[in-house]
Each structure stands twice: as C-alpha cells, then as structure tokens.
Design a protein around this motif. Structure first.
Motif, PDB file in Angstrom:
ATOM      1  N   PHE A  35      51.166  -5.372  90.752  1.00 39.69           N
ATOM      2  CA  PHE A  35      49.730  -5.641  90.759  1.00 39.69           C
ATOM      3  C   PHE A  35      49.082  -5.143  92.055  1.00 39.69           C
ATOM      4  CE2 PHE A  35      48.699  -9.174  87.469  1.00 39.69           C
ATOM      5  CZ  PHE A  35      49.374  -8.461  86.485  1.00 39.69           C
ATOM      6  N   SER A  36      49.735  -5.377  93.171  1.00 39.02           N
ATOM      7  CA  SER A  36      49.189  -4.945  94.454  1.00 39.02           C
ATOM      8  C   SER A  36      49.070  -3.424  94.520  1.00 39.02           C
ATOM      9  CB  SER A  36      50.082  -5.447  95.593  1.00 39.02           C
ATOM     10  OG  SER A  36      49.620  -4.999  96.842  1.00 39.02           O
ATOM     11  N   ASP A  37      50.129  -2.725  94.121  1.00 38.37           N
ATOM     12  CA  ASP A  37      50.106  -1.263  94.155  1.00 38.37           C
ATOM     13  C   ASP A  37      49.143  -0.692  93.118  1.00 38.37           C
ATOM     14  OD1 ASP A  37      51.930  -1.357  96.174  1.00 38.37           O
ATOM     15  OD2 ASP A  37      53.605  -0.501  95.039  1.00 38.37           O
ATOM     16  N   PHE A  38      49.088  -1.315  91.950  1.00 37.56           N
ATOM     17  CA  PHE A  38      48.189  -0.831  90.900  1.00 37.56           C
ATOM     18  C   PHE A  38      46.740  -0.962  91.345  1.00 37.56           C
ATOM     19  CE2 PHE A  38      45.636  -1.230  87.048  1.00 37.56           C
ATOM     20  CZ  PHE A  38      46.058  -0.125  86.317  1.00 37.56           C
ATOM     21  N   ALA A  39      46.384  -2.108  91.923  1.00 35.94           N
ATOM     22  CA  ALA A  39      45.009  -2.328  92.372  1.00 35.94           C
ATOM     23  C   ALA A  39      44.599  -1.292  93.411  1.00 35.94           C
ATOM     24  CB  ALA A  39      44.860  -3.744  92.932  1.00 35.94           C
ATOM     25  N   ARG A  40      45.490  -1.018  94.376  1.00 37.51           N
ATOM     26  CA  ARG A  40      45.171  -0.023  95.403  1.00 37.51           C
ATOM     27  C   ARG A  40      45.039   1.371  94.788  1.00 37.51           C
ATOM     28  NH1 ARG A  40      48.639  -3.124  98.892  1.00 37.51           N
ATOM     29  NH2 ARG A  40      50.445  -1.880  98.242  1.00 37.51           N
ATOM     30  N   ALA A  41      45.917   1.693  93.849  1.00 41.45           N
ATOM     31  CA  ALA A  41      45.864   3.012  93.216  1.00 41.45           C
ATOM     32  C   ALA A  41      44.606   3.170  92.367  1.00 41.45           C
ATOM     33  CB  ALA A  41      47.111   3.237  92.363  1.00 41.45           C
ATOM     34  N   MET A  42      44.185   2.098  91.702  1.00 42.79           N
ATOM     35  CA  MET A  42      42.968   2.162  90.892  1.00 42.79           C
ATOM     36  C   MET A  42      41.735   2.311  91.779  1.00 42.79           C
ATOM     37  SD  MET A  42      43.263   2.222  87.591  1.00 42.79           S
ATOM     38  CE  MET A  42      41.737   1.529  86.951  1.00 42.79           C
ATOM     39  N   GLU A  43      41.719   1.619  92.897  1.00 41.43           N
ATOM     40  CA  GLU A  43      40.590   1.766  93.811  1.00 41.43           C
ATOM     41  C   GLU A  43      40.521   3.196  94.327  1.00 41.43           C
ATOM     42  OE1 GLU A  43      38.660  -0.413  97.756  1.00 41.43           O
ATOM     43  OE2 GLU A  43      40.291  -1.368  96.642  1.00 41.43           O
ATOM     44  N   LYS A  44      41.684   3.769  94.640  1.00 42.62           N
ATOM     45  CA  LYS A  44      41.726   5.161  95.095  1.00 42.62           C
ATOM     46  C   LYS A  44      41.288   6.112  93.985  1.00 42.62           C
ATOM     47  CE  LYS A  44      44.955   8.581  97.026  1.00 42.62           C
ATOM     48  NZ  LYS A  44      46.307   8.780  97.630  1.00 42.62           N
ATOM     49  N   LEU A  45      41.774   5.873  92.773  1.00 43.97           N
ATOM     50  CA  LEU A  45      41.389   6.720  91.641  1.00 43.97           C
ATOM     51  C   LEU A  45      39.889   6.668  91.406  1.00 43.97           C
ATOM     52  CD1 LEU A  45      42.176   8.490  89.169  1.00 43.97           C
ATOM     53  CD2 LEU A  45      42.513   6.351  87.897  1.00 43.97           C
ATOM     54  N   SER A  46      39.293   5.489  91.570  1.00 41.72           N
ATOM     55  CA  SER A  46      37.861   5.329  91.305  1.00 41.72           C
ATOM     56  C   SER A  46      36.998   6.112  92.290  1.00 41.72           C
ATOM     57  CB  SER A  46      37.477   3.844  91.345  1.00 41.72           C
ATOM     58  OG  SER A  46      37.458   3.354  92.674  1.00 41.72           O
ATOM     59  N   LEU A  47      37.593   6.585  93.391  1.00 39.51           N
ATOM     60  CA  LEU A  47      36.864   7.357  94.391  1.00 39.51           C
ATOM     61  C   LEU A  47      37.157   8.846  94.302  1.00 39.51           C
ATOM     62  CD1 LEU A  47      37.506   4.994  97.447  1.00 39.51           C
ATOM     63  CD2 LEU A  47      35.479   5.089  95.990  1.00 39.51           C
ATOM     64  N   PHE A  48      38.019   9.225  93.366  1.00 33.73           N
ATOM     65  CA  PHE A  48      38.448  10.623  93.301  1.00 33.73           C
ATOM     66  C   PHE A  48      37.330  11.512  92.745  1.00 33.73           C
ATOM     67  CE2 PHE A  48      40.336  14.166  90.882  1.00 33.73           C
ATOM     68  CZ  PHE A  48      40.902  14.859  91.938  1.00 33.73           C
ATOM     69  N   GLY A  49      36.994  12.549  93.471  1.00 33.10           N
ATOM     70  CA  GLY A  49      36.069  13.571  92.992  1.00 33.10           C
ATOM     71  C   GLY A  49      34.678  13.077  92.666  1.00 33.10           C
ATOM     72  N   VAL A  50      34.251  11.976  93.302  1.00 28.82           N
ATOM     73  CA  VAL A  50      32.927  11.449  92.959  1.00 28.82           C
ATOM     74  C   VAL A  50      31.833  12.398  93.425  1.00 28.82           C
ATOM     75  CG1 VAL A  50      33.718   9.059  93.021  1.00 28.82           C
ATOM     76  CG2 VAL A  50      32.748  10.084  95.080  1.00 28.82           C
ATOM     77  N   LYS A  51      30.708  12.350  92.746  1.00 33.34           N
ATOM     78  CA  LYS A  51      29.533  13.134  93.121  1.00 33.34           C
ATOM     79  C   LYS A  51      28.488  12.184  93.699  1.00 33.34           C
ATOM     80  CE  LYS A  51      30.311  16.754  89.694  1.00 33.34           C
ATOM     81  NZ  LYS A  51      31.704  16.340  89.447  1.00 33.34           N
ATOM     82  N   THR A  52      27.871  12.585  94.795  1.00 40.61           N
ATOM     83  CA  THR A  52      26.825  11.783  95.409  1.00 40.61           C
ATOM     84  C   THR A  52      25.678  12.694  95.803  1.00 40.61           C
ATOM     85  OG1 THR A  52      27.837  11.998  97.600  1.00 40.61           O
ATOM     86  CG2 THR A  52      28.457  10.065  96.296  1.00 40.61           C
ATOM     87  N   GLY A  53      24.565  12.094  96.171  1.00 41.87           N
ATOM     88  CA  GLY A  53      23.419  12.879  96.599  1.00 41.87           C
ATOM     89  C   GLY A  53      22.953  13.853  95.535  1.00 41.87           C
ATOM     90  N   GLY A  54      22.683  15.072  95.959  1.00 42.68           N
ATOM     91  CA  GLY A  54      22.161  16.075  95.036  1.00 42.68           C
ATOM     92  C   GLY A  54      23.204  16.759  94.187  1.00 42.68           C
ATOM     93  N   SER A  55      24.468  16.353  94.312  1.00 41.44           N
ATOM     94  CA  SER A  55      25.521  16.991  93.519  1.00 41.44           C
ATOM     95  C   SER A  55      25.600  16.446  92.098  1.00 41.44           C
ATOM     96  CB  SER A  55      26.887  16.824  94.196  1.00 41.44           C
ATOM     97  OG  SER A  55      27.245  15.452  94.262  1.00 41.44           O
ATOM     98  N   GLY A  56      24.790  15.426  91.819  1.00 44.65           N
ATOM     99  CA  GLY A  56      24.770  14.849  90.478  1.00 44.65           C
ATOM    100  C   GLY A  56      23.427  14.214  90.195  1.00 44.65           C
ATOM    101  N   GLU A  57      23.379  13.384  89.170  1.00 43.72           N
ATOM    102  CA  GLU A  57      22.141  12.724  88.770  1.00 43.72           C
ATOM    103  C   GLU A  57      22.459  11.353  88.198  1.00 43.72           C
ATOM    104  OE1 GLU A  57      20.416  15.153  85.701  1.00 43.72           O
ATOM    105  OE2 GLU A  57      21.944  14.627  84.225  1.00 43.72           O
ATOM    106  N   VAL A  58      21.438  10.569  87.948  1.00 43.22           N
ATOM    107  CA  VAL A  58      21.574   9.317  87.212  1.00 43.22           C
ATOM    108  C   VAL A  58      21.064   9.573  85.799  1.00 43.22           C
ATOM    109  CG1 VAL A  58      20.823   6.918  87.015  1.00 43.22           C
ATOM    110  CG2 VAL A  58      21.317   7.881  89.265  1.00 43.22           C
ATOM    111  N   ARG A  59      21.987   9.679  84.859  1.00 46.56           N
ATOM    112  CA  ARG A  59      21.580   9.983  83.485  1.00 46.56           C
ATOM    113  C   ARG A  59      20.792   8.832  82.868  1.00 46.56           C
ATOM    114  NH1 ARG A  59      27.308  11.335  81.602  1.00 46.56           N
ATOM    115  NH2 ARG A  59      27.810  13.087  82.968  1.00 46.56           N
ATOM    116  N   ARG A  60      19.829   9.182  82.069  1.00 50.55           N
ATOM    117  CA  ARG A  60      19.127   8.159  81.291  1.00 50.55           C
ATOM    118  C   ARG A  60      19.996   7.690  80.127  1.00 50.55           C
ATOM    119  NH1 ARG A  60      15.047  11.805  82.789  1.00 50.55           N
ATOM    120  NH2 ARG A  60      15.426  13.086  80.929  1.00 50.55           N
ATOM    121  N   ARG A  61      20.735   8.634  79.556  1.00 55.94           N
ATOM    122  CA  ARG A  61      21.701   8.347  78.491  1.00 55.94           C
ATOM    123  C   ARG A  61      23.046   8.912  78.910  1.00 55.94           C
ATOM    124  NH1 ARG A  61      19.647   9.916  72.531  1.00 55.94           N
ATOM    125  NH2 ARG A  61      21.911  10.131  72.478  1.00 55.94           N
TER     126      ARG A  61
END
Length: 335
Positions: free
Chosen positions: A300-326
């Motif tokens: 559980f400890s290793d899975f939680a850390r790996a999932m948190e890391k995965l959730s940050l992989f290749g994210v887009k921020t700022g002008g590199s993406g958008e907030v979709r309406r749909r």
C-alpha cells in the motif's frame, strides 16, 4: 443506500482533510498544488467524491475501470485527459487505439458525470484531467485501497492522437524486460513498476488477452499456470472468439477488494495474464512479489507513492493545454 453513500463521502473528505498538504509540485510549464482551486472552485473535491460514490454504489465495476482508464491516459501521453476525447471524421482519437478499445464504459461515464457536476458549480474552471485524477483516488479508497495526495492544476490536452497508446502501453503478454524498459522510459523504477502492477488485484480482463496461455490457442497451456486454474479459465472462456466481450476477474479470490492477494496469487500460479505471472518467474521482480505478498502495508505504501508519481507524469499546465468544457472534445474542435 443513502446512509451508505453519505458515509462513503464523509470518509473520503475526512481523509482528504487529515492528509492534505499545500506543497507545490513542479510540472511542465508551471506548478500543481492541492489548493489550486481553493478560490475558484473550493468544493471540487467534495463534488467529485459525491458523484463517484453514487456511481460506484450503483455500478460496482466503476472503480476498477476508472483506475485502468487513468493508467492508460497517464502512461501513454501524460495525465492530460487525452484518452477521453472522442474520434471525429477527421481524427481517430486515442480512445480508439486498439489497446484502448476494451476500456470500460462505466469509467468514461463516471468522469462525464463528475465533470458535469463540477461545471454546474464552477463553469470552465476545473480540467477533465484533474477530475479524472481525483475520481481515481476516491474510487480506489472505496475499494479499500490506500489514500494518496492529488495535486491539482493540470490542463487538458489540445489533441488526441491514436498512434501512441499501442506503442507505449504494456501488453498482456509483455516480458519483464519489455515492462522494465517501458516503465524506465517514463522514469519509473522496477519497484514502482511491480507496485503499480498490483492494480490488477481488482478489475477484469477479456479472454482474448490470456487465451493462449491457458490452452485456448495454438500452443499448450503455460506450465507456470496452476492446472486447475487454467482448466477453469478454459471453461469460462470457451467460445470467446464468438463472444469477444466475455471476461473474468483479474483476482479470482477477492475480485472487488483492493488488497495484496494479487501477489499471493502469483506465488500459486494464479496470475491471469502472462505479464502478471512473469513478475514471479523473473529474478529481478520476484523479491518484490514476495515482499508485497507477505506485507500488505509495504504494498500500500509503495503503491500510493507510485500513483502519486504517475498522476504527475507528463502533465500540461499554463498555455500547453486548456480546460475543456466537455471531456470528449477539445474546445477548439480541432480533433
């Protein structure tokens, strides 16, 4: 049913309040933060938790399906909700790549519901990628899995090409060397890879993904598979070519509970797919299977850390993406 739903929502929100942190995490083009929507949509976590709880109670396969959807989105092209985009006459989208065709409808549906609820409260504010990240974490905890922090502020992709997933996502018959290579390209260690494989303790797989190794193909059954287990799978999957949607649980012992039984199953020859059982056969990964089979807290400890890391992989921020309406189409309609 109402009391069950309320209790589940309160439990998720209580854990969020206790473990929340304001540590900013660097990302491509900007920063993510657990309090990213504190001023613009302060109830986003509560809204998502309420929506996914209701969906999971009515459709118990939702959680495992959403976990798989999240992995397919993040691991292929980064956590940018590109897998949610629908194809158009001008573009074959990521969700229609061959490896993604079996992604379950319940998972797409729960994200649509959560995004709709969030849009009613905070129009054009919260990305589909953030909704997917929150929903996955909340649904995982409903199955008994570990809680982990979700930093927010992702933007949604501006496109959705179908040519990436089939090359970038691991196959059900992948060797351990192939798996190590794919994960290392994305900065994940062998330990993180084996921990993330534990997601197969819930959910199901279609028979075509493991038919060969249980004797339903042109080759003999895999000797690493328990003979009685293989015989049961052959009976369950008989005629699967005429019924391509027939599937069985990944973990036949505790299929609806997130636990470490997946690893115990591998030691007994009860791994469903070749890529699962290979983790116990290979000397590079077997010690980790042994560890997680014996110590659920370590898993559980290793899975939680790996999932948190995965959730940050290749994210887009700022002008590199958008907030979709749909979530199923980009705002510019370019795809």
């Amino acid at each position: 049913m109402g009391r069950m739903r309320a209790a589940a929502i309160m439990a998720i929100m209580a854990i969020t309040a206790i473990t929340g942190t304001t540590t900013a995490v660097p990302a491509t083009g900007g920063e993510l933060d657990v309090d990213y929507y504190a001023k613009t949509c302060p109830r986003v976590a509560e809204i998502v938790a309420e929506t996914v709880t209701g969906k999971q109670i009515s459709s118990p396969t939702t959680a495992a399906g959403t976990l798989r959807l999240f992995f397919h989105d993040c691991f292929a092209n980064g956590c940018d909700a590109s897998v949610l985009v629908s194809s158009t006459p001008f573009n074959r989208a990521e969700r229609d790549a061959d490896i993604n065709l079996s992604l379950p409808g319940d998972a797409f549906d729960v994200i649509v519901r959560a995004k709709t609820a969030v849009e009613l409260a905070c129009p054009a504010t919260v990305s589909c990628a953030d909704v997917l990240a929150l929903a996955t974490r909340d649904l995982l905890t409903m199955l008994g899995g570990p809680f982990y922090t979700v930093h927010l502020g992702r933007k949604d992709s501006l496109d959705s090409p179908s040519d990436g997933p089939d090359r970038l996502l691991p196959r059900s018959n992948a060797s351990v060397s192939d798996l190590i290579h794919l994960f290392s390209l994305r900065g994940f260690s062998v330990r993180e890879m084996v921990a993330l494989a534990g997601a197969h303790t819930v959910g199901f797989a279609h028979c075509r993904e493991f038919a060969d190794r249980v004797g339903l193909g042109a080759v003999a059954p895999d000797p690493a598979a328990d003979p009685r287990f293989a015989a049961g799978l052959r009976r369950a999957c008989m005629g699967f070519r005429r019924r391509p949607t027939v599937a069985v649980f990944n973990d036949v012992m505790t299929p609806n509970k997130f636990d470490n039984v997946y690893y115990r199953n591998l030691k007994r020859g009860l791994g469903l797919m070749a890529s699962d059982q290979a983790l116990y056969l290979d000397p590079r990964t077997r010690p980790l299977v042994e560890l997680y089979a014996a110590d659920e807290a370590a898993f559980f400890s290793d899975f939680a850390r790996a999932m948190e890391k995965l959730s940050l992989f290749g994210v887009k921020t700022g002008g590199s993406g958008e907030v979709r309406r749909r979530c199923d189409q980009v705002n510019s309609f370019r795809v």
